[in-house]
Design an enzyme around this catalytic site. Structure first.
Site, PDB file in Angstrom:
ATOM      1  N   ALA A 237      36.006  25.257   6.905  1.00  0.00           N
ATOM      2  CA  ALA A 237      35.200  25.307   8.039  1.00  0.00           C
ATOM      3  C   ALA A 237      34.878  26.723   8.491  1.00  0.00           C
ATOM      4  O   ALA A 237      35.537  27.855   8.429  1.00  0.00           O
ATOM      5  CB  ALA A 237      35.921  24.664   9.289  1.00  0.00           C
ATOM      6  N   ASP A 238      33.721  26.865   9.167  1.00  0.00           N
ATOM      7  CA  ASP A 238      33.100  28.038   9.738  1.00  0.00           C
ATOM      8  C   ASP A 238      32.280  27.797  10.763  1.00  0.00           C
ATOM      9  O   ASP A 238      31.643  26.813  10.962  1.00  0.00           O
ATOM     10  CB  ASP A 238      32.240  29.053   8.696  1.00  0.00           C
ATOM     11  CG  ASP A 238      32.265  30.245   9.046  1.00  0.00           C
ATOM     12  OD1 ASP A 238      33.096  30.977   9.094  1.00  0.00           O
ATOM     13  OD2 ASP A 238      30.977  31.023   9.448  1.00  0.00           O
ATOM     14  N   THR A 239      32.333  28.672  11.957  1.00  0.00           N
ATOM     15  CA  THR A 239      31.842  28.621  13.151  1.00  0.00           C
ATOM     16  C   THR A 239      30.951  29.792  13.565  1.00  0.00           C
ATOM     17  O   THR A 239      31.670  30.951  13.242  1.00  0.00           O
ATOM     18  CB  THR A 239      32.955  28.378  14.243  1.00  0.00           C
ATOM     19  OG1 THR A 239      33.379  26.907  13.824  1.00  0.00           O
ATOM     20  CG2 THR A 239      31.955  28.149  15.560  1.00  0.00           C
TER      21      THR A 239
END
Length: 197
Positions: free
Chosen positions: A73-75
């Site tokens: 995941a990446d934000t």
């Protein structure tokens, strides 16, 4: 099927625990997180999530762990189509938060689930509006240190919740793991949640 989380984020782990899905944490992937020239923010977070998932899958294989699905995941916090990363120092944190004061920005959280040779990607985009904040308020928040390791220099789930006037979209996406998209990806590969036993 075993779920592996390729992330060192305690917030992402807490969100998976919240929906009662069993998982094993893999060491956070060490990858270059520099945006490419002219790379759009959504393309960037999706590429980062895929890369983290891919590196996590390689680590799973190297460590001889059972087959399963690897979640990366990446934000990113995005203001006027510019990606605001983690603050380099106190001045940078102040600069970013001052730019966010009183205006709406987007938080993009992408997920990638690697299962065998298949990779499924999903992305959540949430609009967040900050309150109007003066320099003293911003300095007090920056001095807490909470935002030092967070995109945009703040965390909505902690003290930074007091910065926010309104959100439209996924709260869990702003924290770093949009649960609606996470559950949809888990269902595709037959990983159960709500495992209360």
């Amino acid at each position: 099927m075993t779920l592996y989380l390729a992330s060192g984020s305690p917030r992402r782990a807490e969100l998976l625990q919240q929906i009662a899905v069993p998982f094993t944490v893999l060491k956070a992937p060490d990858i270059d997180e520099t945006p490419r020239n002219n790379e759009l923010p959504q393309a960037y977070v999706e590429r980062m999530a895929k890369e983290k998932s891919r590196v996590g899958e390689q680590r799973r294989q190297m460590e001889g762990l059972p087959d399963g699905a690897v979640l990366g995941a990446d934000t990113a916090v995005v203001l006027d189509n510019a990606i605001l990363g983690k603050p380099r120092d106190r001045d940078h944190a102040m600069e970013m938060l001052a730019a966010l004061s009183g205006v709406e920005h987007e938080v993009m959280s992408a997920l990638a689930l690697t299962c065998g040779n298949a990779v499924e990607v999903a992305c959540s985009i949430t609009r967040v509006r900050f309150r109007e904040l003066d320099e003293q308020q911003l300095a007090r928040y920056v001095d807490t240190g909470e935002g030092d390791d967070k995109a945009g220099g703040y965390g909505i789930q902690g003290l930074g919740g007091a910065l926010v006037a309104q959100i439209s979209g996924s709260y869990s996406g702003v924290v770093g793991l949009p649960l609606e998209q996470t559950v949809a990806l888990l269902e595709q590969v037959g990983i159960e949640y709500w495992r209360i036993d």
